[in-house]
Design an enzyme around this catalytic site. Structure first.
Site, PDB file in Angstrom:
ATOM      1  N   ALA A  67      -9.416  -4.766   3.552  1.00 13.31           N
ATOM      2  CA  ALA A  67      -8.152  -4.081   3.262  1.00 13.31           C
ATOM      3  C   ALA A  67      -8.244  -3.387   1.914  1.00 13.31           C
ATOM      4  CB  ALA A  67      -6.995  -5.080   3.257  1.00 13.31           C
ATOM      5  N   ASP A  68      -7.398  -2.390   1.767  1.00 15.78           N
ATOM      6  CA  ASP A  68      -7.256  -1.700   0.491  1.00 15.78           C
ATOM      7  C   ASP A  68      -5.779  -1.355   0.338  1.00 15.78           C
ATOM      8  OD1 ASP A  68      -8.605  -0.455  -1.860  1.00 15.78           O
ATOM      9  OD2 ASP A  68      -7.648   1.344  -1.069  1.00 15.78           O
ATOM     10  N   THR A  69      -5.217  -1.665  -0.816  1.00 13.60           N
ATOM     11  CA  THR A  69      -3.783  -1.475  -1.049  1.00 13.60           C
ATOM     12  C   THR A  69      -3.562  -0.589  -2.258  1.00 13.60           C
ATOM     13  OG1 THR A  69      -3.309  -3.662  -0.140  1.00 13.60           O
ATOM     14  CG2 THR A  69      -1.594  -2.665  -1.508  1.00 13.60           C
TER      15      THR A  69
END
Length: 189
Positions: A67-69
């Site tokens: 994931a990347d936020t």
């Protein structure tokens, strides 16, 4: 089934543990894209880069989650002054948090973006400096952690809370279903 989290984020690992998974953490060490894309395209690309690198290095029957936020138009602050500027921009406003999610198993992939709107109450400079003094904002997108003291500043969110923490669990659940992952295989629930 081996579950691999392609992230060194302790918050993401905590969320997976919360729903019954016991992931092995493997940092991808990829260079992230940082500009020239919309926030949605940015997180999608970075999640895919992280996940694909780790997926290429592990057994094909391992479930890989990456994931990347980002807080729209914000990154992690480089220093205290940048954290102050970020929090001033967020003060009294609603902003978007985007998380790109990559999940793979056996050569099949899921790639999506989840967006949550977060509303901040107005923050005084005194409060901003006190919050920065805790050290909490320094490794967080947008210079705040909703799961920490910054929860005091957030009267309203629209969307997924876990997305703001860094891993949209409902979207993950959908991805697992799409990839035909049996919940017993991951010890989920």
């Amino acid at each position: 089934m081996q579950v691999i989290l392609a992230s060194k984020s302790p918050r993401r690992k905590d969320l997976l543990v919360q729903v019954g998974m016991d992931p092995l953490v493997m940092d991808s060490y990829v260079e992230e894209v940082t500009e020239a894309l919309s926030p949605e395209a940015l997180v999608r690309e970075n999640a895919a880069r992280k996940g694909r690198k780790v997926a290429a290095a592990v057994a094909p029957d391992a479930l890989v989650i990456a994931a990347d936020t980002v807080v729209a138009d914000e990154r992690k602050p480089k220093d205290r002054e940048e954290a102050v500027r970020m929090l001033r921009r967020l003060s009294g406003r609603t902003h978007k948090v985007h998380t790109g999610l990559y999940v793979s198993l056996g050569g099949k992939e899921h790639l999506s973006v989840t967006t949550t709107q977060v509303t901040f109450c107005p923050l005084t400079d005194r409060l901003i400096h006190r919050y920065i003094g805790t050290g909490e904002p320094m490794d967080k997108a947008g210079a705040y952690g909703i799961q920490g003291a910054a929860a005091l500043f957030i009267p309203h969110i629209e969307g997924s809370y876990s997305n703001v923490v860094g891993l949209p669990l409902a979207t993950l659940f959908t991805a697992l279903d799409e990839l035909d992952v049996k919940l017993d295989d991951t010890t989920l629930l």
